[in-house]
Enzyme design. Sequence first.
Site, PDB file in Angstrom:
ATOM      1  N   CYS A  91       0.830  -1.201   0.000  1.00 24.21           N
ATOM      2  CA  CYS A  91       0.000   0.000   0.000  1.00 24.21           C
ATOM      3  C   CYS A  91       0.872   1.262   0.000  1.00 24.21           C
ATOM      4  O   CYS A  91       1.541   1.541  -0.981  1.00 24.21           O
ATOM      5  CB  CYS A  91      -0.969  -0.052   1.173  1.00 24.21           C
ATOM      6  SG  CYS A  91      -2.354   1.088   1.029  1.00 24.21           S
ATOM      7  N   HIS A  92       0.890   2.041   1.080  1.00 19.45           N
ATOM      8  CA  HIS A  92       1.778   3.203   1.163  1.00 19.45           C
ATOM      9  C   HIS A  92       3.166   2.816   1.684  1.00 19.45           C
ATOM     10  O   HIS A  92       4.064   3.667   1.723  1.00 19.45           O
ATOM     11  CB  HIS A  92       1.181   4.284   2.059  1.00 19.45           C
ATOM     12  CG  HIS A  92       0.036   5.031   1.432  1.00 19.45           C
ATOM     13  ND1 HIS A  92      -1.274   4.634   1.560  1.00 19.45           N
ATOM     14  CD2 HIS A  92       0.014   6.145   0.653  1.00 19.45           C
ATOM     15  CE1 HIS A  92      -2.066   5.475   0.906  1.00 19.45           C
ATOM     16  NE2 HIS A  92      -1.309   6.392   0.340  1.00 19.45           N
ATOM     17  N   GLU A 116      -5.403   7.307  -4.478  1.00 19.13           N
ATOM     18  CA  GLU A 116      -5.209   8.493  -3.634  1.00 19.13           C
ATOM     19  C   GLU A 116      -6.285   9.539  -3.919  1.00 19.13           C
ATOM     20  O   GLU A 116      -6.828  10.177  -3.005  1.00 19.13           O
ATOM     21  CB  GLU A 116      -3.816   9.083  -3.866  1.00 19.13           C
ATOM     22  CG  GLU A 116      -3.283   9.911  -2.714  1.00 19.13           C
ATOM     23  CD  GLU A 116      -2.971   9.079  -1.482  1.00 19.13           C
ATOM     24  OE1 GLU A 116      -3.813   9.084  -0.556  1.00 19.13           O
ATOM     25  OE2 GLU A 116      -1.907   8.435  -1.441  1.00 19.13           O
TER      26      GLU A 116
END
Length: 226
Positions: free
Chosen positions: A133-134, A164
């Site tokens: 993910c991030h 996002e």
Amino acid sequence: MPRAKKILITLTSHDRLGDTGRGTGYYLPEAAHPWKVFTDAGYDVDLVSVSGGKPTADGADISDPIQKAFLHDPKIAAQLEATPRPGQVTAGDYDAILYVGGHGTMWDFPHDQDLADLARDIYEAGGAVAAVCHGPAGLVNLTLSDGSHLVAGKNVAAFTNSEEASVGLTEVVPFLLQSALEERGAKHSAASDFTAHVVVDGRLVTGQNPASATEVGEAVVKVLAS
């Protein structure tokens, strides 16, 4: 006597979502689900966070038995109360490192040199580097000993620009993760928003979003077994 099989899970220490007044932190299911895969495969799991101490969790859902088990595991619970910083752990103790996501990573993962050095040393010793993910924010400034970016020329997945935008944070995060990885020479691929997507390129394993967390863990175990 060979050392125990071990994997290090890395958590963000950043708990503010820009100037929104909202909180953030590490995304709990992205830590818990790979932890379950790793422990089921016989690996010991340790935690580390950028600033050390007790990191803030986000996205908790205690109706999920795996998240509940993670938080109630005696070893994990003790570590979550007092995680070490990256400079306080030894790369040679670990077979792999996993960067867990959560929006907080966008502020602190890219700029922690000790964390980058730790992942580089694990990778260059033949271990795996993974991110979900991030979490791939930790790969943006990760360079190898020859000065090249780890992700240069590599196939990767990460939280996409489209995702996002869909959560309304394009103007809040300090940079767009997909774009930053592409600027470092990564070959980013994406599935539809919020559907599972995992990419394996050698000993680099990346996943697009929270739905990818379990598969990232499974892919790491396969890479280490090969």
